[in-house]
Design an enzyme around this catalytic site. Structure first.
Site, PDB file in Angstrom:
ATOM      1  CD  GLU A 131      30.583  58.208  21.471  1.00 47.89           C
ATOM      2  OE1 GLU A 131      31.074  57.320  20.766  1.00 47.89           O
ATOM      3  OE2 GLU A 131      29.360  58.299  21.699  1.00 47.89           O
ATOM      4  CD  GLU A 169      27.983  50.360  19.171  1.00 48.47           C
ATOM      5  OE1 GLU A 169      27.633  51.464  19.660  1.00 48.47           O
ATOM      6  OE2 GLU A 169      28.930  50.233  18.401  1.00 48.47           O
ATOM      7  N   PRO A 228      23.345  54.380  12.084  1.00 46.82           N
ATOM      8  CG  PRO A 228      25.429  54.259  13.165  1.00 46.82           C
ATOM      9  CD  PRO A 228      24.285  53.398  12.663  1.00 46.82           C
ATOM     10  CD1 TRP A 229      24.372  60.788  11.889  1.00 47.92           C
ATOM     11  CD2 TRP A 229      26.608  60.796  11.775  1.00 47.92           C
ATOM     12  NE1 TRP A 229      24.846  61.436  13.005  1.00 47.92           N
ATOM     13  CE2 TRP A 229      26.209  61.461  12.961  1.00 47.92           C
ATOM     14  CE3 TRP A 229      27.967  60.694  11.492  1.00 47.92           C
ATOM     15  CZ2 TRP A 229      27.122  62.019  13.862  1.00 47.92           C
ATOM     16  CZ3 TRP A 229      28.887  61.231  12.391  1.00 47.92           C
ATOM     17  CH2 TRP A 229      28.464  61.883  13.548  1.00 47.92           C
ATOM     18  CE  LYS A 288      15.484  57.349   9.990  1.00 47.78           C
ATOM     19  NZ  LYS A 288      16.559  58.223  10.526  1.00 47.78           N
ATOM     20  N   PRO A 289      18.047  54.290   7.518  1.00 50.04           N
ATOM     21  CG  PRO A 289      18.337  55.332   5.435  1.00 50.04           C
ATOM     22  CD  PRO A 289      17.400  54.426   6.201  1.00 50.04           C
ATOM     23  CD  GLU A 309      17.144  64.594   9.253  1.00 49.56           C
ATOM     24  OE1 GLU A 309      16.772  65.712   8.856  1.00 49.56           O
ATOM     25  OE2 GLU A 309      17.100  64.248  10.454  1.00 49.56           O
ATOM     26  CB  CYS A 336      31.009  53.603  18.861  1.00 47.43           C
ATOM     27  SG  CYS A 336      29.521  54.355  18.191  1.00 47.43           S
ATOM     28  CB  SER A 375      23.001  59.276  20.947  1.00 44.56           C
ATOM     29  OG  SER A 375      21.595  59.436  20.989  1.00 44.56           O
TER      30      SER A 375
END
Length: 457
Positions: free
Chosen positions: A357, A232, A137-138, A162-163, A165, A265, A213
């Site tokens: 969340e 996760e 994730p970012w 894969k990072p 976007e 998170c 997510s």
């Protein structure tokens, strides 16, 4: 004869200003297939190394990250807008993780072995799964990549990562440095958008490690089919605050929920009090959050979609008290995705800001009629990743920590983590283990070998 048009690049934005900051590659099926094929070709050589030799190479990678820490910090800040101190601290954690797993892979334990069947000798081999597709994730672009990649590599797998976007910058540099230290194609970065991630999950990888997510995680699980998946999927962490909580409780919770602008998170989200300390909690938290100023003490939200989601959840809340701190963006950064520290009090138990969340610098405060009712509220949402208890009574605190439905529980602290301790979710927060030596088993599979010692007479 028709020709397909080239795939347009991803437009990158500086979250501090909202202004364009360049573009990134939008990988599609040819790039995905090429990366996975290259990882498959690199696998035999990498897995054949002894744990000691893999560890040496991982240690060299850690050293290269440390040597180029300033560049990593700059790349992290470009994509996330984090304050420099936050970004620098996370790069230090990345270095520590790779060094930890460089050694941890050499200290593995195995199930029972020996003469377990008369006339036979048996043992268990731990073998790598193969090619791992990691989608990260970012919110912590490099750190979450290290959480996934370091144990996977230490266990003998090759990785195509894969990072997100919006934040490809630091992972691209890590893959470059991995090529210099681990070998060609052992760790690759595959930049792109959500479709890139779907293509990677659907490709010929042997395992998928996904952090993101819950909705996206469910899609990953379906696309992965029978292959191994580690998920996760976020949290919605409660903090049960009893009347005898330590004096620094409010400041500690305010610091934890504004670290990384609350985009963690495991960050505290739902403060749960008893009736007798409810007003003191609202007053103490409001003052502590007012002292945390966006732009001065913490960064912006990462992107326009996340800012819109945050605003929608706040607007839909039925809270009777909405206490908001200040923002102080630097000159020229007024159009960034800044959101203030915020406290929502007198909220219904089914309020969207409670059940979803939020992923921002926001705390809700709920009132419970007794300790058991507080525990029920804490365990009353689908997510079950992290939680904390605040009390001077260690016996009561430890009992509550044991009763919390969470993969990680803290007592009189929050967001305290280290490479040696496992982190993972339950319920809607997913499954699998990050951090600690236990994470190695996420990326390995056991093989039993049994040998007949002598022919029967």
């Amino acid at each position: 004869m028709s020709t397909s048009s080239p795939t347009p690049p991803v437009d990158l934005t500086d979250p501090r200003t909202g202004a364009p900051r360049g573009t990134s590659v939008r990988s599609r099926l040819p790039e995905v297939r090429a990366a996975v094929s290259a990882a498959r070709s690199a696998l035999p050589g990498w897995r054949a190394l002894t744990p000691k030799d893999r560890g040496r190479r991982l240690d060299r990678l850690a050293g290269l990250v440390e040597e180029h820490a300033a560049e990593y910090v700059a790349r992290e800040r470009a994509g996330t807008g984090k304050p420099e101190a936050e970004a620098a601290g996370e790069i230090e954690q990345v270095v520590d993780l790779f060094r930890f797993y460089a050694t941890a892979a050499r200290t593995r334990t195995a199930p029972a072995a020996g003469s377990l069947v008369e006339g036979h000798e048996s043992w268990v081999r731990w073998e790598p799964v193969g090619v791992v597709g990691a989608v990260v994730p970012w919110n912590y672009p490099l750190l979450m990549a290290a959480w996934r990649c370091a144990p996977a590599l230490a266990a003998g797998n090759t990785v195509v990562a894969k990072p997100a976007e919006t934040t490809p910058d630091s992972l691209l540099l890590l893959a470059e440095h991995a090529g210099q230290t681990l070998g060609a194609d052992v760790l690759q970065c595959l930049p792109g958008d959500r479709e890139t991630g779907r293509l990677l999950v659907g490709s010929a990888v042997d395992m998928v490690a996904f952090t993101g997510s819950g909705h996206a995680g469910a899609d990953v699980a379906v696309r992965a089919g029978t292959r191994r998946v580690s998920l996760e999927l976020g949290g919605n962490a409660p903090a049960i605050v009893l009347p005898d909580a330590p004096a620094d409780t409010w400041a500690s919770l305010a610091d934890a929920v504004t670290y990384n602008a609350g985009q963690s998170c495991a960050a505290p989200a739902r403060v749960i009090t008893l009736a007798e300390n409810h007003e003191a909690a609202v007053e103490g938290l409001a003052a502590a959050l007012a002292a945390r100023v966006a732009g001065r003490d913490f960064g912006p939200l990462n992107n326009a979609d996340q800012a819109e989601r945050y605003d929608r959840l706040v607007a839909s809340s039925g809270a009777k008290r909405n206490l908001v701190a200040e923002i102080a963006p630097a000159p020229g950064e007024e159009a960034g995705h800044w959101r203030p520290a915020r406290l929502l009090a007198d909220v219904p138990d089914d309020d969207p800001a409670v059940t979803e969340e939020v992923f921002g610098p926001l705390l809700t405060v709920q009132r419970a009629d007794g300790v058991e009712a507080a525990l029920a509220l804490a365990n009353g949402v689908p997510q079950a990743l992290a939680a904390s208890v605040w009390t001077s009574d260690l016996t009561a605190g430890l009992r509550l920590a044991a009763a919390l439905d969470a993969g990680e529980a803290w007592l009189n602290c929050h967001l305290v983590q280290t490479a040696e301790l496992p982190h993972g979710g339950r319920g809607a927060s997913g499954h699998g283990t990050d951090l600690s030596a236990l994470a190695l088993q996420e990326y390995q599979r056991p093989k039993t070998v049994t040998v007949r010692l002598a022919r029967p007479s």
